[in-house]
Motif scaffolding. Structure first.
Motif, short mmCIF file in Angstrom:
data_model
loop_
_atom_site.label_atom_id
_atom_site.label_comp_id
_atom_site.label_asym_id
_atom_site.label_seq_id
_atom_site.Cartn_x
_atom_site.Cartn_y
_atom_site.Cartn_z
N GLY A 25 -3.62 3.37 -1.12
CA GLY A 25 -4.51 2.37 -0.52
C GLY A 25 -3.95 1.57 0.64
N GLY A 26 -2.77 1.95 1.14
CA GLY A 26 -2.26 1.33 2.36
C GLY A 26 -2.02 -0.17 2.22
N GLY A 27 -1.92 -0.83 3.38
CA GLY A 27 -1.64 -2.26 3.41
C GLY A 27 -2.74 -3.06 2.72
N HIS A 28 -3.97 -2.62 2.87
CA HIS A 28 -5.07 -3.37 2.25
C HIS A 28 -4.95 -3.43 0.73
N PHE A 31 -2.66 -6.25 0.03
CA PHE A 31 -3.24 -7.59 0.24
C PHE A 31 -3.83 -8.11 -1.08
N TRP A 54 -3.30 -9.78 11.04
CA TRP A 54 -3.04 -9.20 9.71
C TRP A 54 -2.68 -10.26 8.69
N THR A 100 3.94 -11.73 7.85
CA THR A 100 3.72 -10.40 8.42
C THR A 100 4.86 -10.15 9.40
N ASN A 102 5.64 -7.81 11.44
CA ASN A 102 5.21 -7.48 12.81
C ASN A 102 3.70 -7.54 12.86
N THR A 104 0.85 -6.39 14.32
CA THR A 104 0.61 -5.18 15.10
C THR A 104 -0.28 -5.44 16.31
N ASP A 126 4.80 -8.22 4.79
CA ASP A 126 4.10 -7.02 5.21
C ASP A 126 4.88 -6.41 6.38
N THR A 128 4.34 -3.35 7.55
CA THR A 128 3.62 -2.12 7.88
C THR A 128 4.00 -1.52 9.22
N SER A 129 4.05 -2.35 10.27
CA SER A 129 4.27 -1.74 11.59
C SER A 129 5.70 -1.93 12.08
N SER A 147 2.43 -0.07 4.71
CA SER A 147 1.48 1.04 4.72
C SER A 147 2.16 2.21 5.44
N LYS A 150 2.24 4.05 10.03
CA LYS A 150 2.92 3.79 11.31
C LYS A 150 4.21 4.60 11.36
C1 LIG Z 1 0.64 -5.29 9.87
C2 LIG Z 1 -0.43 -4.48 9.20
N1 LIG Z 1 -0.72 -4.74 7.91
C3 LIG Z 1 -1.66 -4.04 7.26
C4 LIG Z 1 -2.36 -3.04 7.88
C5 LIG Z 1 -3.42 -2.32 7.11
O1 LIG Z 1 -2.93 -1.10 6.67
P1 LIG Z 1 -3.95 -0.04 6.08
O2 LIG Z 1 -4.92 0.28 7.16
O3 LIG Z 1 -3.08 1.10 5.69
O4 LIG Z 1 -4.61 -0.67 4.91
C6 LIG Z 1 -2.10 -2.72 9.21
C7 LIG Z 1 -2.84 -1.65 9.89
O5 LIG Z 1 -2.71 -1.41 11.07
C8 LIG Z 1 -1.11 -3.46 9.89
O6 LIG Z 1 -0.81 -3.20 11.16
#
Ligand SMILES: Cc1ncc(COP(=O)(O)O)c(C=O)c1O
Length: 321
Positions: A25-28, A31, A54, A100, A102, A104, A126, A128-129, A147, A150
């Motif tokens: 489910g990635g970054g979301h 959350f 973000w 966060t 970075n 993004t 977070d 992620t990026s 996530s 990236k």
């Molecule tokens: C810093 C950051 N957090 C979270 C996300 C969300 O990640 P995902 O789309 O995998 O849920 C992104 C997506 O670009 C992001 O850049």
């Protein structure tokens, strides 16, 4: 699965008192998973740093389970810098503080791992990026998540590095199993098998990590990122306002670099995108919600691509200025 987690542990020097979780489910997903796993009770306080896109998205999701508060007055910072760590104020009884690493879209990055005072809530970040672009001191964090879309490979998965003492006790009864750190960490016969894993994504992550290890590891990625982003910022700053990036130099991202032409001249920016695409340089359009231009310099981008972009930018400036 085990090899991929061990490799992640090795390349990022993750200490033994942290669990490496590979979840869906990635970054979301994180959350929601972070408050669900750490809040202890519905409505518990949780603190958020910064005003970036973000951070706000993470705070919005957390507010379904927690009482969310921003730890520092940030609106006046206009998305161009992070509040100073010394100014972070924590809510009474906050279960965690979220940053966060970075932003993004805004192009803001923490280049150091913050040291919080004794007794501060666990720091959740977070990454992620930015994960895999620099060494990280995990001991500064309770949870680091990223996530996979990236630097880590194809999107869809999320890597969560969670300090072991934070797993279990704070989990809300409503936590879906798919988002539970405890369920992921304690599945048998191995961790991360609570449900059927995304084998494709995990194998891709393994290949990315093997490649990273063979090419100098995160230290080399950091040197490379500094060199590449440095060259882009130098060009922007030397253009005397033709190209601009408004982020405070201390926080300029090494991975995602937003820029404007002549302070936001839409026609020139449209021409820049059209002509760069014609020259086979793609994906320079800024986020749809923010406009402008954005250069993303993730690990997988070859150095030659940055060199070609720099040449194009110099030439475009010379012709149009
Ligand atoms: C810093 C950051 N957090 C979270 C996300 C969300 O990640 P995902 O789309 O995998 O849920 C992104 C997506 O670009 C992001 O850049």
């Amino acid at each position: 699965m085990v090899d991929t987690c061990n490799l992640m542990r090795e390349v990022m020097s993750i200490p033994p008192n942290y669990e490496v979780l590979l979840m869906h489910g990635g970054g979301h997903a994180m959350f929601a998973a972070v408050p669900l796993n750490l809040a202890g009770e519905m409505g518990a306080p949780a603190d958020f740093i910064g005003d970036g896109f973000w951070s706000k998205r993470a705070a919005g999701e957390a507010s379904k389970y927690c009482t969310v508060r921003h730890t520092a007055e940030t609106s006046s910072l206009n998305d161009s810098m992070y509040p100073d760590v010394a100014d972070w104020k924590f809510s009474e009884g906050a279960k965690y503080v979220h940053m966060t690493a970075n932003e993004t879209i805004n192009g803001l990055e923490f280049h150091e791992d913050p040291s919080l005072p004794e007794g501060a809530p666990p720091l959740v970040a977070d990454f992620t990026s930015t994960l895999l672009s620099r060494p990280v001191d995990f001991t500064k964090y309770g949870v680091v998540y990223a996530s996979t879309g990236k630097n880590l490979g194809p999107s869809g998965l999320v890597v969560a590095v969670v300090r072991k003492d934070l797993i279990g006790d704070g989990e809300l009864p409503i936590t879906p199993g798919i988002l539970s750190f405890k369920a992921a960490a304690s599945s048998t016969p191995i961790a991360n098998l609570w449900n059927t894993p995304n084998v494709f994504g995990i194998r891709a992550l393994q290949l990315v990590l093997e490649d990273l290890k063979a090419n100098g590891g995160v230290e080399e990625m950091q040197r490379r990122a500094r060199r590449r982003a440095g060259a882009l910022y130098d060009l922007i700053d030397a253009s005397e306002g033709f190209y601009t990036n408004d982020v405070d130099p201390k926080f300029r991202s090494l991975m995602t670099i937003p820029l404007r032409i002549k302070g936001g001249d839409k026609e020139l920016e449209r021409r820049f995108v059209e002509e760069s695409s014609a020259a086979s340089i793609y994906n320079l359009v800024g986020h749809p919600l923010f406009g402008g231009l954005r250069v993303t310099v993730y690990n997988q981008l070859p150095d030659e691509a940055v060199d070609i972009l720099l040449c194009f930018m110099r030439e475009f400036e010379r012709r149009v200025k």
